[in-house]
Design a protein around this motif. Structure first.
Motif, PDB file in Angstrom:
ATOM      1  N   GLN A  82       0.787  -1.088  -0.164  1.00 34.27           N
ATOM      2  CA  GLN A  82      -0.057   0.005  -0.002  1.00 34.27           C
ATOM      3  C   GLN A  82       0.796   1.339   0.112  1.00 34.27           C
ATOM      4  O   GLN A  82       0.611   2.139  -0.625  1.00 34.27           O
ATOM      5  CB  GLN A  82      -0.935   0.136   1.017  1.00 34.27           C
ATOM      6  CG  GLN A  82      -2.061  -1.121   1.270  1.00 34.27           C
ATOM      7  CD  GLN A  82      -3.076  -0.683   0.216  1.00 34.27           C
ATOM      8  OE1 GLN A  82      -3.259   0.637  -0.077  1.00 34.27           O
ATOM      9  NE2 GLN A  82      -3.717  -1.469  -0.228  1.00 34.27           N
ATOM     10  N   ILE A  83       1.937   1.273   0.914  1.00 36.41           N
ATOM     11  CA  ILE A  83       2.773   2.539   0.873  1.00 36.41           C
ATOM     12  C   ILE A  83       3.636   2.866  -0.430  1.00 36.41           C
ATOM     13  O   ILE A  83       3.458   3.766  -0.783  1.00 36.41           O
ATOM     14  CB  ILE A  83       3.881   2.338   1.873  1.00 36.41           C
ATOM     15  CG1 ILE A  83       2.853   2.438   3.533  1.00 36.41           C
ATOM     16  CG2 ILE A  83       4.866   3.298   2.076  1.00 36.41           C
ATOM     17  CD1 ILE A  83       3.686   2.117   4.541  1.00 36.41           C
ATOM     18  N   PHE A 102       6.806   6.735   8.223  1.00 35.23           N
ATOM     19  CA  PHE A 102       6.632   8.087   7.893  1.00 35.23           C
ATOM     20  C   PHE A 102       7.707   8.506   7.245  1.00 35.23           C
ATOM     21  O   PHE A 102       7.372   9.565   6.424  1.00 35.23           O
ATOM     22  CB  PHE A 102       6.525   8.478   9.297  1.00 35.23           C
ATOM     23  CG  PHE A 102       5.210   8.283  10.199  1.00 35.23           C
ATOM     24  CD1 PHE A 102       4.108   8.366   9.472  1.00 35.23           C
ATOM     25  CD2 PHE A 102       5.158   7.243  11.283  1.00 35.23           C
ATOM     26  CE1 PHE A 102       2.907   8.035  10.244  1.00 35.23           C
ATOM     27  CE2 PHE A 102       4.074   6.643  11.798  1.00 35.23           C
ATOM     28  CZ  PHE A 102       3.075   7.193  11.412  1.00 35.23           C
ATOM     29  N   PRO A 103       8.938   8.448   7.336  1.00 30.46           N
ATOM     30  CA  PRO A 103       9.828   9.161   6.197  1.00 30.46           C
ATOM     31  C   PRO A 103       9.668   8.757   4.825  1.00 30.46           C
ATOM     32  O   PRO A 103       9.879   9.559   3.884  1.00 30.46           O
ATOM     33  CB  PRO A 103      11.369   8.569   6.705  1.00 30.46           C
ATOM     34  CG  PRO A 103      11.241   7.740   8.186  1.00 30.46           C
ATOM     35  CD  PRO A 103       9.536   7.913   8.314  1.00 30.46           C
ATOM     36  N   PHE A 113      -3.613  10.312   3.279  1.00 31.45           N
ATOM     37  CA  PHE A 113      -4.550  10.083   4.423  1.00 31.45           C
ATOM     38  C   PHE A 113      -4.727   8.756   4.571  1.00 31.45           C
ATOM     39  O   PHE A 113      -4.754   8.244   5.738  1.00 31.45           O
ATOM     40  CB  PHE A 113      -5.849  11.258   4.170  1.00 31.45           C
ATOM     41  CG  PHE A 113      -6.700  10.963   5.314  1.00 31.45           C
ATOM     42  CD1 PHE A 113      -6.608  11.438   6.224  1.00 31.45           C
ATOM     43  CD2 PHE A 113      -7.873  10.084   5.139  1.00 31.45           C
ATOM     44  CE1 PHE A 113      -7.380  11.520   7.249  1.00 31.45           C
ATOM     45  CE2 PHE A 113      -8.638   9.916   6.013  1.00 31.45           C
ATOM     46  CZ  PHE A 113      -8.524  10.860   7.290  1.00 31.45           C
ATOM     47  N   VAL A 114      -5.359   7.927   3.398  1.00 31.85           N
ATOM     48  CA  VAL A 114      -5.787   6.520   3.546  1.00 31.85           C
ATOM     49  C   VAL A 114      -4.437   5.673   4.108  1.00 31.85           C
ATOM     50  O   VAL A 114      -4.789   4.955   4.968  1.00 31.85           O
ATOM     51  CB  VAL A 114      -6.175   5.939   2.333  1.00 31.85           C
ATOM     52  CG1 VAL A 114      -6.647   4.777   2.318  1.00 31.85           C
ATOM     53  CG2 VAL A 114      -7.589   6.831   1.778  1.00 31.85           C
ATOM     54  N   ASN A 115      -3.563   6.034   3.677  1.00 32.98           N
ATOM     55  CA  ASN A 115      -2.399   5.231   3.786  1.00 32.98           C
ATOM     56  C   ASN A 115      -1.998   5.495   5.512  1.00 32.98           C
ATOM     57  O   ASN A 115      -1.511   4.553   6.340  1.00 32.98           O
ATOM     58  CB  ASN A 115      -1.164   5.383   3.147  1.00 32.98           C
ATOM     59  CG  ASN A 115      -1.252   5.086   1.664  1.00 32.98           C
ATOM     60  OD1 ASN A 115      -1.682   5.926   0.933  1.00 32.98           O
ATOM     61  ND2 ASN A 115      -1.026   4.034   1.355  1.00 32.98           N
ATOM     62  N   GLU A 116      -2.135   6.668   5.922  1.00 37.08           N
ATOM     63  CA  GLU A 116      -1.674   6.979   7.202  1.00 37.08           C
ATOM     64  C   GLU A 116      -2.737   6.320   8.239  1.00 37.08           C
ATOM     65  O   GLU A 116      -2.366   5.967   9.254  1.00 37.08           O
ATOM     66  CB  GLU A 116      -1.665   8.436   7.487  1.00 37.08           C
ATOM     67  CG  GLU A 116      -0.493   9.323   7.001  1.00 37.08           C
ATOM     68  CD  GLU A 116      -0.656  10.720   6.966  1.00 37.08           C
ATOM     69  OE1 GLU A 116      -1.665  11.175   7.863  1.00 37.08           O
ATOM     70  OE2 GLU A 116       0.204  11.260   6.271  1.00 37.08           O
ATOM     71  N   ARG A 181       1.544   8.308  17.488  1.00 37.71           N
ATOM     72  CA  ARG A 181       1.468   9.817  17.736  1.00 37.71           C
ATOM     73  C   ARG A 181       0.778  10.433  16.452  1.00 37.71           C
ATOM     74  O   ARG A 181       0.897   9.900  15.499  1.00 37.71           O
ATOM     75  CB  ARG A 181       2.948  10.592  17.873  1.00 37.71           C
ATOM     76  CG  ARG A 181       3.693  10.389  19.163  1.00 37.71           C
ATOM     77  CD  ARG A 181       4.835  11.043  19.014  1.00 37.71           C
ATOM     78  NE  ARG A 181       5.825  10.401  18.011  1.00 37.71           N
ATOM     79  CZ  ARG A 181       6.904  11.100  17.598  1.00 37.71           C
ATOM     80  NH1 ARG A 181       7.099  12.555  18.007  1.00 37.71           N
ATOM     81  NH2 ARG A 181       7.708  10.448  16.848  1.00 37.71           N
ATOM     82  N   PRO A 182       0.248  11.621  16.645  1.00 41.07           N
ATOM     83  CA  PRO A 182      -0.454  12.311  15.695  1.00 41.07           C
ATOM     84  C   PRO A 182       0.683  12.639  14.658  1.00 41.07           C
ATOM     85  O   PRO A 182       1.736  12.951  15.117  1.00 41.07           O
ATOM     86  CB  PRO A 182      -1.084  13.561  16.324  1.00 41.07           C
ATOM     87  CG  PRO A 182      -1.352  13.166  17.693  1.00 41.07           C
ATOM     88  CD  PRO A 182      -0.284  12.262  18.191  1.00 41.07           C
TER      89      PRO A 182
END
Length: 227
Positions: A82-83, A102-103, A113-116, A181-182
């Motif tokens: 997905q990423i 996240f990097p 957004f969907v991936n996060e 974390r956000p």
């Protein structure tokens, strides 16, 4: 990663980056599940010692370990796909010492957004749920230890799970802060430091923490230090 550190090459192909992330996620998620199973093992050992050979027999242990690995491999392969299915058309420099989620997401051009949300969902399932199960197991373990009549028996019972508890605090503490974390609070410097805990320090301390309960290891260390 070791090869790049040795020859100071700081480049990695997209495929190798995906493979690296996939392996890190598989090993990390599987360790979360295995630590939860170890907490259950401690719970049965202390709370139901007479039933231990029946509850945690060889067949059950094999099934639990196989289930942990199978779940971790399947889910994390999908997560990695997905990423890396996102478009990458800007900078190709990763501000990290390995290909972490996240990097990599910061380099994507499209909407992430969907991936996060998928990352947070998977983190809840593989980090928070096992952590809550561990807390539940230890609440019962501590309750049973406090009921023991003598201080010696309480100390002996607690030492059975002390090494596991230390690993849980180190591993889950850094993983929860990193992945739950956000996104607005993600600091690249802090992420690097936290990543060191669950990728380098915890695996390095694992053998030492678990071996310090072994009498043979303690005797060998004393002999070595005396020399």
């Amino acid at each position: 990663m070791l090869m790049n550190l040795g020859n100071q090459r700081r480049t990695i192909s997209l495929g190798a980056c995906a493979a690296q992330m996939c392996f890190v996620l598989i090993f990390g998620s599987t360790e979360c599940l295995l630590l939860a199973l170890m907490a259950y093992d401690c719970h049965v050992t202390i709370c139901n010692p007479l039933h231990y050979p029946l509850v945690m027999n060889h067949r059950v242990c094999i099934q639990l370990v196989t289930g942990s690995w199978t779940t971790g491999i399947q889910v994390m392969i999908v997560q990695t796909y997905q990423i890396f299915s996102l478009p990458f058309c800007g900078s190709n420099q990763i501000n990290h010492f390995f290909c972490d989620i996240f990097p990599i997401l910061k380099l994507a051009c499209g909407d992430t957004f969907v991936n996060e949300m998928l990352v947070y969902t998977v983190a809840m399932l593989f980090v928070m749920v096992p952590f809550l199960l561990i807390l539940g197991s230890y609440s019962k373990i501590i309750s049973n230890i406090l009921k023991l009549p003598s201080a010696t028996s309480r100390a002996k019972a607690f030492s059975t799970c002390s090494s596991h508890l230390m690993v849980v605090v180190l591993f889950f503490g850094s993983a929860i802060i990193t992945y739950l974390r956000p996104n607005t609070r993600h600091s690249e410097g802090t992420d690097k430091v936290l990543s060191l805990f669950y990728t380098v320090l915890t695996p390095m301390f694992n053998p030492m923490i678990h071996s310090l309960r072994n009498k043979d290891v303690i005797i060998a260390l004393r002999k070595l230090l005396c020399k």
